[in-house]
Design a protein around this motif. Structure first.
Motif, PDB file in Angstrom:
ATOM      1  N   UNK A   1       0.840  -1.186   0.000  1.00  0.00           N
ATOM      2  CA  UNK A   1       0.000   0.000   0.000  1.00  0.00           C
ATOM      3  C   UNK A   1       0.883   1.246   0.000  1.00  0.00           C
ATOM      4  N   UNK A   2       0.432   2.261  -0.731  1.00  0.00           N
ATOM      5  CA  UNK A   2       1.106   3.550  -0.598  1.00  0.00           C
ATOM      6  C   UNK A   2       0.777   4.103   0.778  1.00  0.00           C
ATOM      7  N   UNK A   3       1.693   4.885   1.326  1.00  0.00           N
ATOM      8  CA  UNK A   3       1.579   5.265   2.736  1.00  0.00           C
ATOM      9  C   UNK A   3       0.239   5.894   3.147  1.00  0.00           C
ATOM     10  N   UNK A   4      -0.258   6.898   2.408  1.00  0.00           N
ATOM     11  CA  UNK A   4      -1.545   7.497   2.843  1.00  0.00           C
ATOM     12  C   UNK A   4      -2.680   6.469   2.852  1.00  0.00           C
ATOM     13  N   UNK A   5      -2.688   5.571   1.867  1.00  0.00           N
ATOM     14  CA  UNK A   5      -3.716   4.534   1.803  1.00  0.00           C
ATOM     15  C   UNK A   5      -3.522   3.553   2.954  1.00  0.00           C
ATOM     16  N   UNK A   6      -2.287   3.245   3.222  1.00  0.00           N
ATOM     17  CA  UNK A   6      -1.945   2.334   4.296  1.00  0.00           C
ATOM     18  C   UNK A   6      -2.466   2.852   5.629  1.00  0.00           C
ATOM     19  N   UNK A   7      -2.276   4.169   5.854  1.00  0.00           N
ATOM     20  CA  UNK A   7      -2.728   4.764   7.117  1.00  0.00           C
ATOM     21  C   UNK A   7      -4.252   4.731   7.238  1.00  0.00           C
ATOM     22  N   UNK A   8      -4.920   5.058   6.125  1.00  0.00           N
ATOM     23  CA  UNK A   8      -6.390   5.003   6.132  1.00  0.00           C
ATOM     24  C   UNK A   8      -6.872   3.593   6.434  1.00  0.00           C
ATOM     25  N   UNK A   9      -6.230   2.642   5.766  1.00  0.00           N
ATOM     26  CA  UNK A   9      -6.617   1.251   5.900  1.00  0.00           C
ATOM     27  C   UNK A   9      -6.391   0.775   7.337  1.00  0.00           C
ATOM     28  N   UNK A  10      -5.235   1.131   7.904  1.00  0.00           N
ATOM     29  CA  UNK A  10      -4.904   0.709   9.262  1.00  0.00           C
ATOM     30  C   UNK A  10      -5.955   1.217  10.246  1.00  0.00           C
TER      31      UNK A  10
END
Ligand SMILES: [Zn+2]
Length: 120
Positions: A86-95
């Protein structure tokens, strides 16, 4: 990963994002959708239905795309993956979504256990 694993991952991520969106985006218009996914050239490996706001639907489609592209034969849990895709911003949203829904599912499980105990 196997088709079974892929189907499981897709179902799980859909369920988690659905819980998050239902609770957190009550006021947003929802898109009702049914989707059947192809994995490694095999059609109809899994089908899901959901009702999500536009942002969450984008997130879900992004997750599906990442799962389709996951290079791991033995796929680790995404949050413990040594090579997160995941790209970082997406990763953070997902987390954030996973944490919220995971806690909620956990709480429901505890509640059910508790009620069962109480009932005898
Ligand atoms: Zn949403």
């Amino acid at each position: 990963m196997t088709n079974e694993k892929f189907a499981y991952e897709v179902t799980t991520v859909t369920k988690f994002i659905q819980i998050y969106c239902t609770d957190k985006h009550k006021q947003l218009p929802k898109i009702k959708q049914e989707k059947t996914l192809t994995y490694e050239g095999v059609p109809d490996v899994v089908s899901v239905s959901y009702e999500l706001c536009k942002d969450c639907e984008d997130m879900l489609n992004y997750s599906f795309a990442r799962l389709c592209a996951c290079p791991h034969v033995q796929k680790p849990r995404c949050h413990t993956c040594p090579h997160p895709c995941y790209e970082l911003p997406m990763w953070k949203r997902m987390a954030k979504m996973m944490k919220y829904s995971g806690m909620k599912l956990g709480l429901n499980k505890i509640k059910r256990l508790f009620l069962r105990d109480k009932d005898g």
